[in-house]
Scaffold this motif. Structure first.
Motif, PDB file in Angstrom:
ATOM      1  N   LYS A  60       0.851  -1.179   0.000  1.00 52.94           N
ATOM      2  CA  LYS A  60       0.000   0.000   0.000  1.00 52.94           C
ATOM      3  C   LYS A  60       0.891   1.236   0.000  1.00 52.94           C
ATOM      4  O   LYS A  60       1.895   1.282   0.713  1.00 52.94           O
ATOM      5  N   GLU A  61       0.488   2.201  -0.809  1.00 49.22           N
ATOM      6  CA  GLU A  61       1.266   3.434  -0.862  1.00 49.22           C
ATOM      7  C   GLU A  61       1.031   4.230   0.409  1.00 49.22           C
ATOM      8  O   GLU A  61      -0.109   4.397   0.844  1.00 49.22           O
ATOM      9  N   GLU A  62       2.113   4.692   0.970  1.00 43.25           N
ATOM     10  CA  GLU A  62       1.991   5.516   2.161  1.00 43.25           C
ATOM     11  C   GLU A  62       1.569   6.911   1.731  1.00 43.25           C
ATOM     12  O   GLU A  62       2.011   7.414   0.706  1.00 43.25           O
ATOM     13  N   PRO A  63       0.695   7.549   2.513  1.00 42.35           N
ATOM     14  CA  PRO A  63       0.282   8.892   2.138  1.00 42.35           C
ATOM     15  C   PRO A  63       1.470   9.857   2.187  1.00 42.35           C
ATOM     16  O   PRO A  63       2.365   9.725   3.019  1.00 42.35           O
ATOM     17  N   GLN A  64       1.448  10.811   1.271  1.00 41.57           N
ATOM     18  CA  GLN A  64       2.542  11.770   1.200  1.00 41.57           C
ATOM     19  C   GLN A  64       2.454  12.753   2.357  1.00 41.57           C
ATOM     20  O   GLN A  64       1.365  13.083   2.821  1.00 41.57           O
ATOM     21  N   THR A  65       3.617  13.233   2.773  1.00 45.58           N
ATOM     22  CA  THR A  65       3.652  14.263   3.800  1.00 45.58           C
ATOM     23  C   THR A  65       3.382  15.606   3.145  1.00 45.58           C
ATOM     24  O   THR A  65       3.429  15.748   1.927  1.00 45.58           O
ATOM     25  N   ALA A  66       3.121  16.608   3.983  1.00 50.61           N
ATOM     26  CA  ALA A  66       2.866  17.957   3.466  1.00 50.61           C
ATOM     27  C   ALA A  66       4.080  18.469   2.700  1.00 50.61           C
ATOM     28  O   ALA A  66       3.945  19.096   1.646  1.00 50.61           O
TER      29      ALA A  66
END
Length: 169
Positions: A60-66
């Motif tokens: 699963k792709e990790e959500p991107q940081t700001a």
């Protein structure tokens, strides 16, 4: 001599029995020409499938940081607005701060009406900081960029440049 004949008869019959048992086991268990599970045309064993099998479950792709989100969009924003290094740094730091706040608000999973209020307050504070940190024309261009999108803004800038070149000629 009788013992000798009996022993040779016993040997021959034993050899014949072993040959029969051996050939029977080769035929029954597939140990004939290619061996068990061999690659021969008629070999036994596990058959290969033509369908490729996945070695691992897809990650699963990790959500991107700001920071990753802003760093990914800043080159196109800089190009569209024609920002200098100082303006780029100001815009980048403000956007990182408020994108982080938006991500945190999403994590809280608030009800829709509360989420709308939170987003509006974040947008108001972001606009105030950008208005204070950027020149007026750059701020207005950024507001237009948000409305129209980066691609359309870049396209409009190119059209303006072409018109200026024609007017100078």
């Amino acid at each position: 001599m009788k013992i000798l004949l009996k022993s040779s008869f016993a040997r021959i019959s034993l050899l014949a029995v072993l040959l029969l048992i051996g050939s029977e086991s080769f035929a029954q268990f597939g140990r004939g020409q290619q061996g068990f599970g061999g690659r021969g045309a008629y070999g036994y064993g596990r058959q290969r499938s033509t369908i490729p099998q996945a070695q691992e479950a897809p990650k699963k792709e990790e959500p991107q940081t700001a920071e990753q989100i802003v760093d990914g969009t800043m080159p196109s924003i800089t190009e569209a607005l024609q920002l200098n290094e100082f303006e780029t740094a100001v815009l980048s730091s403000v956007l990182k701060k408020y994108v982080q706040e938006r991500i945190e608000a999403q994590i809280l999973k608030l009800p829709p009406e509360k989420m709308k209020e939170v987003y509006e307050s974040i947008t108001e504070r972001q606009d105030e900081e950008l208005r204070a940190g950027l020149p007026a024309e750059k701020y207005e261009a950024f507001v237009e960029l948000q409305k129209n999108g980066v691609a359309k803004t870049i396209k409009n800038n190119k059209k303006k440049k072409k018109k200026r070149k024609k007017d100078k000629s």
